[in-house]
Design a protein around this motif. Sequence first.
Motif, PDB file in Angstrom:
ATOM      1  N   ARG A   1     -12.959 -15.676  85.327  1.00  0.00           N
ATOM      2  CA  ARG A   1     -12.437 -16.129  86.624  1.00  0.00           C
ATOM      3  C   ARG A   1     -11.200 -15.316  87.020  1.00  0.00           C
ATOM      4  N   ALA A   2     -10.339 -15.049  86.046  1.00  0.00           N
ATOM      5  CA  ALA A   2      -9.156 -14.227  86.323  1.00  0.00           C
ATOM      6  C   ALA A   2      -9.580 -12.831  86.767  1.00  0.00           C
ATOM      7  N   ALA A   3     -10.556 -12.261  86.082  1.00  0.00           N
ATOM      8  CA  ALA A   3     -11.034 -10.915  86.432  1.00  0.00           C
ATOM      9  C   ALA A   3     -11.708 -10.901  87.804  1.00  0.00           C
ATOM     10  N   LEU A   4     -12.468 -11.935  88.120  1.00  0.00           N
ATOM     11  CA  LEU A   4     -13.123 -12.000  89.433  1.00  0.00           C
ATOM     12  C   LEU A   4     -12.105 -12.178  90.556  1.00  0.00           C
ATOM     13  N   ALA A   5     -11.085 -13.000  90.335  1.00  0.00           N
ATOM     14  CA  ALA A   5     -10.021 -13.141  91.335  1.00  0.00           C
ATOM     15  C   ALA A   5      -9.303 -11.810  91.531  1.00  0.00           C
ATOM     16  N   PHE A   6      -9.034 -11.121  90.416  1.00  0.00           N
ATOM     17  CA  PHE A   6      -8.381  -9.812  90.472  1.00  0.00           C
ATOM     18  C   PHE A   6      -9.248  -8.817  91.248  1.00  0.00           C
ATOM     19  N   ALA A   7     -10.540  -8.833  90.988  1.00  0.00           N
ATOM     20  CA  ALA A   7     -11.461  -7.937  91.699  1.00  0.00           C
ATOM     21  C   ALA A   7     -11.434  -8.207  93.195  1.00  0.00           C
ATOM     22  N   GLU A   8     -11.456  -9.472  93.568  1.00  0.00           N
ATOM     23  CA  GLU A   8     -11.429  -9.818  94.993  1.00  0.00           C
ATOM     24  C   GLU A   8     -10.129  -9.381  95.653  1.00  0.00           C
ATOM     25  N   GLU A   9      -9.013  -9.722  95.041  1.00  0.00           N
ATOM     26  CA  GLU A   9      -7.722  -9.380  95.643  1.00  0.00           C
ATOM     27  C   GLU A   9      -7.483  -7.877  95.641  1.00  0.00           C
TER      28      GLU A   9
ATOM     29  N   ALA B   1     -20.225 -16.917  94.450  1.00  0.00           N
ATOM     30  CA  ALA B   1     -19.626 -18.247  94.595  1.00  0.00           C
ATOM     31  C   ALA B   1     -18.985 -18.679  93.277  1.00  0.00           C
ATOM     32  N   TRP B   2     -18.324 -17.761  92.624  1.00  0.00           N
ATOM     33  CA  TRP B   2     -17.786 -18.030  91.288  1.00  0.00           C
ATOM     34  C   TRP B   2     -16.788 -19.186  91.270  1.00  0.00           C
ATOM     35  N   ARG B   3     -16.037 -19.359  92.343  1.00  0.00           N
ATOM     36  CA  ARG B   3     -15.059 -20.457  92.389  1.00  0.00           C
ATOM     37  C   ARG B   3     -15.743 -21.826  92.397  1.00  0.00           C
ATOM     38  N   GLU B   4     -16.943 -21.885  92.938  1.00  0.00           N
ATOM     39  CA  GLU B   4     -17.686 -23.140  93.068  1.00  0.00           C
ATOM     40  C   GLU B   4     -18.756 -23.275  91.995  1.00  0.00           C
ATOM     41  N   SER B   5     -18.567 -22.637  90.860  1.00  0.00           N
ATOM     42  CA  SER B   5     -19.557 -22.726  89.789  1.00  0.00           C
ATOM     43  C   SER B   5     -18.864 -22.972  88.452  1.00  0.00           C
ATOM     44  N   SER B   6     -19.644 -23.415  87.500  1.00  0.00           N
ATOM     45  CA  SER B   6     -19.094 -23.774  86.194  1.00  0.00           C
ATOM     46  C   SER B   6     -19.518 -22.823  85.081  1.00  0.00           C
ATOM     47  N   VAL B   7     -20.076 -21.687  85.429  1.00  0.00           N
ATOM     48  CA  VAL B   7     -20.672 -20.813  84.408  1.00  0.00           C
ATOM     49  C   VAL B   7     -19.779 -19.648  83.968  1.00  0.00           C
ATOM     50  N   PHE B   8     -18.561 -19.580  84.482  1.00  0.00           N
ATOM     51  CA  PHE B   8     -17.664 -18.483  84.129  1.00  0.00           C
ATOM     52  C   PHE B   8     -16.473 -18.990  83.326  1.00  0.00           C
TER      53      PHE B   8
ATOM     54  N   ALA C   1     -29.610 -14.801  84.798  1.00  0.00           N
ATOM     55  CA  ALA C   1     -29.863 -14.800  86.240  1.00  0.00           C
ATOM     56  C   ALA C   1     -28.954 -15.810  86.939  1.00  0.00           C
ATOM     57  N   VAL C   2     -28.705 -16.941  86.302  1.00  0.00           N
ATOM     58  CA  VAL C   2     -27.844 -17.969  86.906  1.00  0.00           C
ATOM     59  C   VAL C   2     -26.461 -17.404  87.180  1.00  0.00           C
ATOM     60  N   ARG C   3     -25.869 -16.753  86.190  1.00  0.00           N
ATOM     61  CA  ARG C   3     -24.526 -16.194  86.372  1.00  0.00           C
ATOM     62  C   ARG C   3     -24.528 -15.093  87.425  1.00  0.00           C
ATOM     63  N   LEU C   4     -25.529 -14.244  87.426  1.00  0.00           N
ATOM     64  CA  LEU C   4     -25.591 -13.173  88.425  1.00  0.00           C
ATOM     65  C   LEU C   4     -25.716 -13.744  89.836  1.00  0.00           C
ATOM     66  N   HIS C   5     -26.518 -14.790  89.984  1.00  0.00           N
ATOM     67  CA  HIS C   5     -26.683 -15.410  91.302  1.00  0.00           C
ATOM     68  C   HIS C   5     -25.423 -16.113  91.773  1.00  0.00           C
TER      69      HIS C   5
END
Length: 162
Positions: free
Chosen positions: A88-96, A76-83, A68-72
């Motif tokens: 992080r690369a995949a999330l940045a790619f998804a955003e861009e 705010a993945w850039r401001e968290s330490s759980v990834f 649940a922590v990671r899903l929540h």
Amino acid sequence: MDTRFNLFDNELATKFAKRFANTGLVIQQSSLPASVQELVSLRASQINGCGWCIDMHTKEAAAAGESAVRLHLVAAWRESSVFTDAERAALAFAEEGTRLADAHQGVSDETWAEVRKHYDDDQTAALICMVALINAANRLAVIPRLQGGSYEPGTFLASLDT
């Protein structure tokens, strides 16, 4: 906000949706980690405001054991330490890849380099296809205003021709 049109009650839309969803099997059966697939789908869906897809991907990820922590913290993945760095690369790619209109070059060279650092050719191909697929799925749900909240984990897989 009410649903404008129920795609699942229309024969043409149902045929299309089933075939469209089956393309996702190629990605699902790839070596791209399932957790990354769900995180990418969730993040793109958050950006696109797709309640139906957010509901689905959150519940599928939780059913697969995602915390649940990671899903929540996906929003705010850039401001968290759980990834991990790979996530992080995949999330940045998804955003861009989702915000193409916001950047004239789409995915930045920096993000591309991070993706290539963490993912092999097949995983990179799956990631590209995943971002394209979830953005199309978001539009299929947002345009007719499909509502989130009633999705049951496993429903998506049960609807596919496997």
